[in-house]
Design an enzyme around this catalytic site. Structure first.
Site, PDB file in Angstrom:
ATOM      1  N   GLY A 169    -105.551 157.406  19.408  1.00 22.39           N
ATOM      2  CA  GLY A 169    -104.820 156.156  19.570  1.00 22.39           C
ATOM      3  C   GLY A 169    -104.909 155.671  21.000  1.00 22.39           C
ATOM      4  N   GLY A 207     -87.619 154.975  37.127  1.00 23.61           N
ATOM      5  CA  GLY A 207     -88.912 154.530  36.609  1.00 23.61           C
ATOM      6  C   GLY A 207     -89.292 155.178  35.305  1.00 23.61           C
ATOM      7  N   GLY A 246    -105.216 158.569  23.780  1.00 23.00           N
ATOM      8  CA  GLY A 246    -106.496 159.242  23.695  1.00 23.00           C
ATOM      9  C   GLY A 246    -107.651 158.356  24.102  1.00 23.00           C
ATOM     10  N   ALA A 280     -93.098 150.180  26.856  1.00 23.59           N
ATOM     11  CA  ALA A 280     -92.185 149.978  27.982  1.00 23.59           C
ATOM     12  C   ALA A 280     -91.621 148.561  28.011  1.00 23.59           C
ATOM     13  CB  ALA A 280     -92.905 150.284  29.296  1.00 23.59           C
ATOM     14  N   HIS A 331    -111.408 125.003  32.480  1.00 25.13           N
ATOM     15  CA  HIS A 331    -112.795 125.402  32.230  1.00 25.13           C
ATOM     16  C   HIS A 331    -113.499 125.655  33.568  1.00 25.13           C
ATOM     17  CE1 HIS A 331    -116.781 125.515  30.409  1.00 25.13           C
ATOM     18  NE2 HIS A 331    -117.191 124.703  31.376  1.00 25.13           N
ATOM     19  N   THR A 366     -90.791 157.478  32.245  1.00 20.58           N
ATOM     20  CA  THR A 366     -92.146 157.860  31.872  1.00 20.58           C
ATOM     21  C   THR A 366     -93.174 156.837  32.321  1.00 20.58           C
ATOM     22  OG1 THR A 366     -91.430 159.168  29.968  1.00 20.58           O
ATOM     23  CG2 THR A 366     -93.670 158.308  29.915  1.00 20.58           C
ATOM     24  N   GLU A 420     -79.519 158.315  36.084  1.00 18.77           N
ATOM     25  CA  GLU A 420     -80.865 158.873  35.957  1.00 18.77           C
ATOM     26  C   GLU A 420     -80.851 160.350  36.308  1.00 18.77           C
ATOM     27  OE1 GLU A 420     -84.113 159.861  34.941  1.00 18.77           O
ATOM     28  OE2 GLU A 420     -83.866 157.693  34.706  1.00 18.77           O
ATOM     29  N   GLU A 424    -107.659 155.709  26.137  1.00 15.57           N
ATOM     30  CA  GLU A 424    -107.648 155.435  27.573  1.00 15.57           C
ATOM     31  C   GLU A 424    -108.150 156.632  28.371  1.00 15.57           C
ATOM     32  OE1 GLU A 424    -104.193 151.976  27.839  1.00 15.57           O
ATOM     33  OE2 GLU A 424    -103.825 153.942  28.735  1.00 15.57           O
TER      34      GLU A 424
END
Length: 629
Positions: free
Chosen positions: A269, A123, A272, A417, A545, A125, A118, A274
């Site tokens: 999309g 972790g 945007g 992810a 239920h 993005t 890494e 969120e």
């Protein structure tokens, strides 16, 4: 296309060979009609006769044949070195995001000596600049939106004074969550013995990787197999100047350093949508700029229309569709952010906007530069690393590169992810000697607005197009959250669930949900697609239920499957109108036919070798006790 839709399916026009690379680069033959399967489901297994000859926990030993690409051969000549005879690791993963983490944990479970490289922070993005911190912000926006809705609160008999928030406190919540999840991922790998190597990693040659920090000597390590899992970065179109303050990407927005009064969001999309949910809940006005003629491209059109009516029209949001943001200049010297719009088709100037801030949510681009791909003759396609259906890397000549795989956003198959993690697990299955092909149409996606949107499989137009080409009928069935007791108890009856399916055989082609906890509800449908479960089977399942899951239950029950369709329980195929006694007898008969006969009186009821021996041993003891009694 200036949209935040980051999901894309890619198909490689490559003849599929009838072999699979094993953990040592060897190959073994596979059935030509390989059945696609879901996560952790094997594409094929030993026959019952073979199972009697091998222990169930013993790995298959592949044949010792190799197919070496021209790139690998030239690498040895050009000084990159021939494949080493001994290895430092069984598996090296370049990139420690969610995909690399999932592959590493599964590799350890399979007994592989594993290292992960890494260059930034564990972790990737998702944990640090994507899924995780954004969900923290959306949790805040959801609560703020509920507290601000006086009519909603009165319906519960609740009285709430004016709700407020502390911007820094909200930002800290997102940052603290990312830190916690990042530490959890790091600790889980360390606890299992995964070597975490720090530095920028790249492919040096066949089964060779180098890594190191800037200004320090590189380290060279070898592995039987290598996985590239380097992810992606925000895509910024030409003409847009990002300053990280007033013109920002999602990376900057998640820090929540300011709440602008008016923000333009380029792309409507997932990303945007969120962020529009977050900003409007915290008091901002939002303007969407979308290149296509409609908002929310890529979603099922019917879901898009309903979502627009609920998520956009009642809120402080306006929009421009069919336009490009050809130029965006950050705010400076007291001047606002300037956005020049042009027609997406004619490229003629359309309008100029002056706003306080602009968020660029036009999707993501693969992070594949500097990976040493030229050392194995791999040429990227729009930045993506070409792979086949088993995530094996394909070189510039269309040949598979032995022992080299690519997962996640870097291959562009499905930029999510959890898709990266699933691909990583699939690769580990392969290098462990078990073939596995991931069905990407079974992988769900979700947009965590309030209410949420989720989907799996094909949209209605995609399914109908497929039906026309392949000659089958497509049916659609819908249910409403307004008929669900739990949703009404929460005063959240807005929403629908929709299923696209084949009435001739009960195959589920796609499911789309807009409503309360849609992201959680989608998995019953995605698992059904992954496992090949048909509607006529799953409609008999029982749901508690009152729960939201009954929305999906009603969806399955409402579907009309033709009477001649068969069920799909294991390998047993029974006519749908067969009664339960006939079904049990037929299953018993099929099981008996599969199992080898020991005698006229003894039928083996288990395919496991250990159970087989135990049954024989027990029968022998019983017989002896009767003889000598």
């Amino acid at each position: 296309m200036q949209s935040a839709m980051a999901i894309s399916f890619s198909q490689t026009s490559l003849t599929k060979p009838n072999y699979v690379f094993g953990s040592t680069g060897s190959v073994f033959s596979t059935p030509k009609s390989l059945r696609f399967c879901g996560l952790r489901r094997e594409a094929f297994s030993l026959s019952p006769s073979n199972q009697l000859a091998f222990r169930s926990d013993r790995k298959r030993i592949p044949s010792r044949r190799f197919e070496v690409s021209a790139a690998a051969s030239s690498a040895a000549v050009n000084g990159n070195g021939a494949p080493p005879k001994s290895f430092d690791y069984d598996l090296i993963i370049i990139g420690a995001g969610v995909g690399g983490h999932g592959a590493a944990l599964h590799a350890v479970e399979k007994g592989l000596k594993t290292a992960i490289i890494e260059g930034d922070v564990v972790g990737g993005t998702c944990v640090n600049r994507g899924c995780v911190p954004s969900k923290a912000l959306l949790a805040v926006s959801g609560r703020m939106r509920e507290l601000q809705n006086e009519h909603h609160m009165k319906a519960f008999g609740l009285q709430v004074s004016a709700a407020g928030y502390d911007r820094q406190g909200v930002a800290d919540h997102a940052n603290n969550l990312a830190t916690k999840i990042r530490n959890n991922l790091t600790n889980s790998m360390k606890a299992l013995g995964v070597d975490i190597l720090t530095g920028f990693g790249s492919v040096l040659g066949p089964q060779k990787v180098k890594y190191g920090k800037v200004g320090l000597p590189d380290n060279i390590i070898t592995a039987k197999n290598i996985i590239i899992a380097t992810g992606s970065v925000p895509f910024v179109p030409k003409g847009i100047e990002v300053d990280g303050k007033t013109v920002i990407t999602s990376d900057h927005a998640l820090k929540l350093e300011s709440i602008p009064d008016w923000i333009a969001i380029v792309g409507s999309g997932y990303i945007g949508l969120e962020f529009s949910d977050v900003y409007t809940a915290l008091g901002s006005e939002v303007t969407f700029i979308e290149a296509l003629d409609q908002l929310m491209p890529g979603f099922d059109p019917e879901i898009s229309k309903l979502a627009q009516r609920v998520l956009i029209n009642p809120r402080k949001i306006d929009y421009h569709t069919g336009v490009f943001a050809s130029k965006i200049t950050p705010a400076k010297d007291g001047k606002p952010v300037m956005i020049e719009l042009i027609d997406a088709k004619t490229k003629e100037p359309k309008d100029t906007l002056e706003v306080d801030a602009a968020l660029i949510a036009t999707g993501r681009a693969p992070f594949t530069n500097g990976l040493g791909l030229e050392n194995v003759n791999v040429v990227t396609q729009r930045g993506f690393i070409p792979v086949d259906e088993r995530m094996r890397v394909i070189d510039g000549n269309g040949t598979l590169v032995p022992n080299l795989y690519c997962i996640g956003d870097a291959n562009g198959k499905l930029m999510l992810a959890h898709a990266a993690s699933a691909q990583g697990i699939s690769v580990v299955e392969q290098v462990s000697g078990r073939d596995h092909v991931l069905n990407h149409l079974s992988i769900p996606a979700a947009c965590f607005t309030h209410p949420e949107i989720s989907m799996v499989g094909l949209t209605e137009p995609q399914a109908k197009e497929k039906g026309e080409k392949e000659g089958f009928k497509v049916s659609v069935v819908k249910t409403s959250f307004k008929a669900n007791t739990k949703a009404l108890a929460e005063n959240e009856g807005e929403g629908i669930a929709k299923m696209i399916y084949r009435p001739d055989n009960g195959e589920i082609l796609g499911v789309h949900i807009f409503g309360l906890h849609a992201a959680d509800l989608i998995h019953e449908a995605s698992n059904a697609i992954a496992l090949g479960t048909r509607i006529q089977d799953i409609k008999l399942a029982v749901h508690a239920h009152p729960t939201l899951s009954e929305v999906i239950d009603e969806l399955f029950k409402a579907a009309k499957v033709e009477s001649h369709a068969t069920t799909s329980t294991g390998d047993v195929k029974i006519k749908q109108n067969t009664n339960e006694d006939d079904l049990r007898r037929e299953r018993r008969r099929r099981d008996d036919e599969k199992q080898p006969s020991v005698s006229k009186d003894l039928k083996i009821r288990s395919t496991k070798p250990s159970s087989f021996l135990e049954i024989i041993y027990g029968e022998v003891l019983s017989l002896l006790s009767r003889i000598f009694a």
